[in-house]
Design an enzyme around this catalytic site. Structure first.
Site, PDB file in Angstrom:
ATOM      1  N   HIS A 182       0.824  -1.200   0.000  1.00  0.00           N
ATOM      2  CA  HIS A 182       0.000   0.000   0.000  1.00  0.00           C
ATOM      3  C   HIS A 182       0.864   1.258   0.000  1.00  0.00           C
ATOM      4  O   HIS A 182       0.551   2.244  -0.673  1.00  0.00           O
ATOM      5  CB  HIS A 182      -0.913   0.000   1.230  1.00  0.00           C
ATOM      6  CG  HIS A 182      -2.116  -0.878   1.068  1.00  0.00           C
ATOM      7  ND1 HIS A 182      -2.770  -1.449   2.131  1.00  0.00           N
ATOM      8  CD2 HIS A 182      -2.782  -1.277  -0.037  1.00  0.00           C
ATOM      9  CE1 HIS A 182      -3.796  -2.168   1.681  1.00  0.00           C
ATOM     10  NE2 HIS A 182      -3.819  -2.067   0.379  1.00  0.00           N
ATOM     11  N   ARG A 287     -10.696   0.083 -13.667  1.00  0.00           N
ATOM     12  CA  ARG A 287     -10.854  -1.043 -12.749  1.00  0.00           C
ATOM     13  C   ARG A 287     -12.152  -0.872 -11.972  1.00  0.00           C
ATOM     14  O   ARG A 287     -12.579   0.244 -11.687  1.00  0.00           O
ATOM     15  CB  ARG A 287      -9.661  -1.110 -11.795  1.00  0.00           C
ATOM     16  CG  ARG A 287      -8.322  -1.308 -12.502  1.00  0.00           C
ATOM     17  CD  ARG A 287      -7.169  -1.262 -11.502  1.00  0.00           C
ATOM     18  NE  ARG A 287      -5.896  -1.540 -12.141  1.00  0.00           N
ATOM     19  CZ  ARG A 287      -5.094  -0.624 -12.659  1.00  0.00           C
ATOM     20  NH1 ARG A 287      -5.454   0.656 -12.620  1.00  0.00           N
ATOM     21  NH2 ARG A 287      -3.946  -0.954 -13.210  1.00  0.00           N
ATOM     22  N   ARG A 323     -13.345  -2.750 -17.034  1.00  0.00           N
ATOM     23  CA  ARG A 323     -13.051  -4.164 -16.806  1.00  0.00           C
ATOM     24  C   ARG A 323     -13.981  -4.726 -15.750  1.00  0.00           C
ATOM     25  O   ARG A 323     -14.160  -4.126 -14.688  1.00  0.00           O
ATOM     26  CB  ARG A 323     -11.588  -4.323 -16.346  1.00  0.00           C
ATOM     27  CG  ARG A 323     -11.140  -5.775 -16.212  1.00  0.00           C
ATOM     28  CD  ARG A 323      -9.674  -5.860 -15.851  1.00  0.00           C
ATOM     29  NE  ARG A 323      -9.410  -5.341 -14.509  1.00  0.00           N
ATOM     30  CZ  ARG A 323      -8.188  -5.171 -14.010  1.00  0.00           C
ATOM     31  NH1 ARG A 323      -7.120  -5.445 -14.742  1.00  0.00           N
ATOM     32  NH2 ARG A 323      -8.029  -4.708 -12.779  1.00  0.00           N
ATOM     33  N   GLU A 420      -3.646 -11.788 -20.827  1.00  0.00           N
ATOM     34  CA  GLU A 420      -2.678 -11.861 -19.731  1.00  0.00           C
ATOM     35  C   GLU A 420      -2.303 -13.300 -19.400  1.00  0.00           C
ATOM     36  O   GLU A 420      -1.411 -13.543 -18.579  1.00  0.00           O
ATOM     37  CB  GLU A 420      -3.245 -11.159 -18.491  1.00  0.00           C
ATOM     38  CG  GLU A 420      -4.646 -11.605 -18.129  1.00  0.00           C
ATOM     39  CD  GLU A 420      -5.312 -10.683 -17.116  1.00  0.00           C
ATOM     40  OE1 GLU A 420      -4.601 -10.006 -16.352  1.00  0.00           O
ATOM     41  OE2 GLU A 420      -6.559 -10.654 -17.077  1.00  0.00           O
ATOM     42  N   ASN A 442       1.566  -7.118 -16.826  1.00  0.00           N
ATOM     43  CA  ASN A 442       1.996  -7.575 -15.501  1.00  0.00           C
ATOM     44  C   ASN A 442       1.811  -9.075 -15.355  1.00  0.00           C
ATOM     45  O   ASN A 442       2.752  -9.826 -15.062  1.00  0.00           O
ATOM     46  CB  ASN A 442       1.212  -6.855 -14.404  1.00  0.00           C
ATOM     47  CG  ASN A 442       1.411  -5.362 -14.435  1.00  0.00           C
ATOM     48  OD1 ASN A 442       2.028  -4.821 -15.336  1.00  0.00           O
ATOM     49  ND2 ASN A 442       0.890  -4.683 -13.437  1.00  0.00           N
ATOM     50  N   ASP A 443       0.575  -9.530 -15.530  1.00  0.00           N
ATOM     51  CA  ASP A 443       0.313 -10.956 -15.365  1.00  0.00           C
ATOM     52  C   ASP A 443       0.933 -11.777 -16.486  1.00  0.00           C
ATOM     53  O   ASP A 443       1.434 -12.877 -16.252  1.00  0.00           O
ATOM     54  CB  ASP A 443      -1.199 -11.220 -15.289  1.00  0.00           C
ATOM     55  CG  ASP A 443      -1.737 -11.076 -13.869  1.00  0.00           C
ATOM     56  OD1 ASP A 443      -0.966 -11.341 -12.929  1.00  0.00           O
ATOM     57  OD2 ASP A 443      -2.897 -10.691 -13.704  1.00  0.00           O
ATOM     58  N   ARG A 453       6.460 -10.304 -10.633  1.00  0.00           N
ATOM     59  CA  ARG A 453       7.064  -8.968 -10.761  1.00  0.00           C
ATOM     60  C   ARG A 453       7.205  -8.306  -9.400  1.00  0.00           C
ATOM     61  O   ARG A 453       7.971  -7.362  -9.242  1.00  0.00           O
ATOM     62  CB  ARG A 453       6.190  -8.076 -11.645  1.00  0.00           C
ATOM     63  CG  ARG A 453       6.203  -8.446 -13.106  1.00  0.00           C
ATOM     64  CD  ARG A 453       5.163  -7.634 -13.859  1.00  0.00           C
ATOM     65  NE  ARG A 453       5.342  -6.204 -13.696  1.00  0.00           N
ATOM     66  CZ  ARG A 453       6.109  -5.451 -14.480  1.00  0.00           C
ATOM     67  NH1 ARG A 453       6.778  -5.996 -15.465  1.00  0.00           N
ATOM     68  NH2 ARG A 453       6.209  -4.153 -14.278  1.00  0.00           N
ATOM     69  N   CYS A 490      -2.249  -2.357 -21.572  1.00  0.00           N
ATOM     70  CA  CYS A 490      -2.662  -1.518 -20.444  1.00  0.00           C
ATOM     71  C   CYS A 490      -1.912  -1.830 -19.159  1.00  0.00           C
ATOM     72  O   CYS A 490      -2.244  -1.283 -18.106  1.00  0.00           O
ATOM     73  CB  CYS A 490      -4.170  -1.647 -20.203  1.00  0.00           C
ATOM     74  SG  CYS A 490      -4.695  -3.301 -19.702  1.00  0.00           S
TER      75      CYS A 490
END
Length: 538
Positions: A182, A287, A323, A420, A442-443, A453, A490
């Site tokens: 966070h 998101r 999404r 992904e 990322n995925d 990552r 993205c």
């Protein structure tokens, strides 16, 4: 003069800071036992209540991301799990202080030892909860970070980060930490330079230091030559950013005249209040996880519709890709997700939505009703097989039929997928029913490389610019051109200007980026021409 000491870490948030080292102080709280078991349990109850009230008070005026972090902490404090365990320990003879610390320390250690990076990253939040209650029990004042200091600690709690005034400069160099914690997310959102994983080497308190988070370097006791290099790099970066910001409103056109669409990623509808719509080509990823979980539970149709309408109204007809909820993996939602040994390979994304059709149908109806108010696109996350697209479209069609029968205004949006999972990137032709592709770097990277990552120990492996990952990105882009399927990217790679050349060379012509990187990515696109060596392709 002392020789400069160089400490290497992982970039959690880029930027430059110059200041003195401030080592986190060891806590030496003094607790006065209350006496009987009943008194100790009452003291713990009061301390938890005090900590909860302090969290609730500090939530006022925060942005959505910071608010959500403290909301999570408040929910955990209000959960009886920890207090009941501590009460049982008190009944065995421990003081309230000992019991709370023992219970939370054990939980924190299990999070830190987890092979799941989500739990490793959230250990700092548990530490925050522990320390708030211990401070309330002992009456100890919280730690203060001096203005402009470079704070060095094993980790830092979100509450300490949020309580500090970063306007005076400074930065973070954490011995452990995670790029997905966070605090790392908060640092990126606020532009605070931060490194994680600098290790356990000894550092001298109040030593002069230079933090180049872009390069992942903390330099202690810098000599004049090191200072000159640091200032040159900082000034160059500031000049580049100023030049990029001056032209942020212009289209991103490559040096040879190719148009590249630059869209933005948003995590909360409030994000668009800070983004001039004229500077972007739309929203490439909105998101929806912010709507799910916390104290509000699962969102109803009206709540979701209002959130989607806000962004569509702001977009002035530009495309907005929303999404469907990507819960699971590193995004648990109480009452919705399930606990699994390997959540990244478990019931997450579209798999979870299809397994909970009643919850999914509520989101579908809100999306259908939002569609007439703008250029809405809907993206399905974590698609692995073509049947998942078919099943989702069938649910959309069923809910559209119900809305038609009830004479409720709606429209069927384009439905595309996140790319992904390697199964999609290897054989994109099997997924041609999708209206569009959006590559989640990322995925895709962590699944191709079998390396998270978010794990600093594997950072050399988990790189999107690895030839195997770039080959799959190029494969998807080439199929998109061949089949006339719009293809974008993205993930974090889109916001990394070190990768812009490589992505354009791979055929990507739509990038959806973090709002803070919008100007720099546009500038990087304008510098590129076919045939330029793609950065990071080695």
């Amino acid at each position: 003069m002392l020789e400069p000491i160089r400490h290497k870490g992982q970039r959690a948030s880029g930027g430059f800071a110059e200041g003195v080292i401030h080592l986190a102080r060891e806590a030496h709280a003094v607790y006065r036992p209350r006496g009987s078991v009943v008194q100790e349990q009452a003291a713990l109850t009061e301390a938890v209540s005090t900590a909860s009230a302090a969290v609730a008070l500090s939530m006022d005026g925060l942005d959505a991301e910071a608010f959500g972090i403290l909301e999570f902490q408040l929910a955990m404090l209000e959960d009886d799990t920890f207090t009941e365990a501590a009460a049982a320990t008190i009944a065995s003879g421990a003081t309230a202080f000992q019991a709370w610390k023992q219970v939370l320390d054990a939980e924190i250690e299990s999070y830190r030892k987890s092979e799941d990076d989500y739990f490793q990253a959230r250990s700092a939040d548990l530490g925050d909860i522990r320390d708030r209650v211990l401070a309330a029990l002992s009456g100890e004042a919280g730690e203060q970070i001096p203005p402009g200091a470079i704070y060095v600690a094993r980790d830092i709690s979100p509450s300490l980060f949020l309580a500090h005034d970063w306007d005076g400069g400074g930065g973070l160099a954490l011995r452990q930490g995670s790029v997905t914690s966070h605090v790392s997310m908060l640092a990126r959102a606020r532009g605070i330079p931060a490194l994680v994983g600098i290790g356990e080497d000894l550092l001298k308190d109040k030593a002069p230091a230079l933090l180049d988070a872009d390069a992942g370097i903390l330099l202690v006791d810098p000599d004049p030559a090191a200072r000159a290099d640091f200032n040159r790099n900082r000034n160059n970066q500031a000049t580049m950013r100023a030049q990029a910001e001056a032209h942020v409103g212009k289209p991103a056109i490559t040096a040879d005249g190719q148009d590249v669409a630059i869209l933005v990623n948003i995590a909360d509808p409030a994000d668009v209040d800070r983004i001039p719509v004229a500077q972007v080509d739309g929203v490439g990823l909105m998101r929806t996880e912010f709507l799910f979980g916390g104290r509000h539970g699962l969102p109803d149709e009206a709540t979701q519709l209002a959130a989607y309408r806000k962004v569509l109204d702001w977009s002035k007809g530009l495309p907005v890709t929303i999404r469907t909820v990507d819960a699971g993996g590193d995004k648990p939602v109480e009452g919705y997700t399930v606990t699994e040994d390997n959540p990244f390979l478990g019931l997450r994304g579209i798999r979870l939505s299809l397994a909970n059709p009643d919850i999914f149908r509520v989101q579908i109806r809100a999306l259908l009703r939002a569609a007439p108010h703008g250029a809405l696109k809907v993206m399905l996350p974590m698609v692995s097989v073509p049947g998942e697209i078919d099943a989702a479209i069938s649910l959309f069609e069923e809910e559209a039929a119900k809305l038609s029968a009830a004479l409720v205004d709606h429209r069927m949006p384009e439905i595309g997928i996140m790319v992904e999972v390697p199964s999609v990137a290897v054989t994109p032709g099997r997924f041609a029913r999708a209206a569009f592709f959006s590559i989640g770097s990322n995925d895709l990277t962590q699944y191709v490389m079998a390396a998270s990552r978010d794990n600093g120990r594997l950072s050399a492996l988990a790189q999107t610019n690895d030839p195997s990952v770039m080959a799959l990105i190029a494969n998807v882009a080439a199929f998109g051109v061949q089949a006339s399927i719009e293809t974008s990217l993205c993930g974090d790679a889109a916001s990394d200007t070190d990768l812009t050349d490589a992505l354009l060379s791979a055929g990507i012509r739509r990038l959806s980026v973090a709002p803070a990187t919008l100007a720099l990515v546009k500038a990087a696109v304008r510098r590129w021409r076919p045939g330029d060596p793609a950065q990071g392709m080695g």
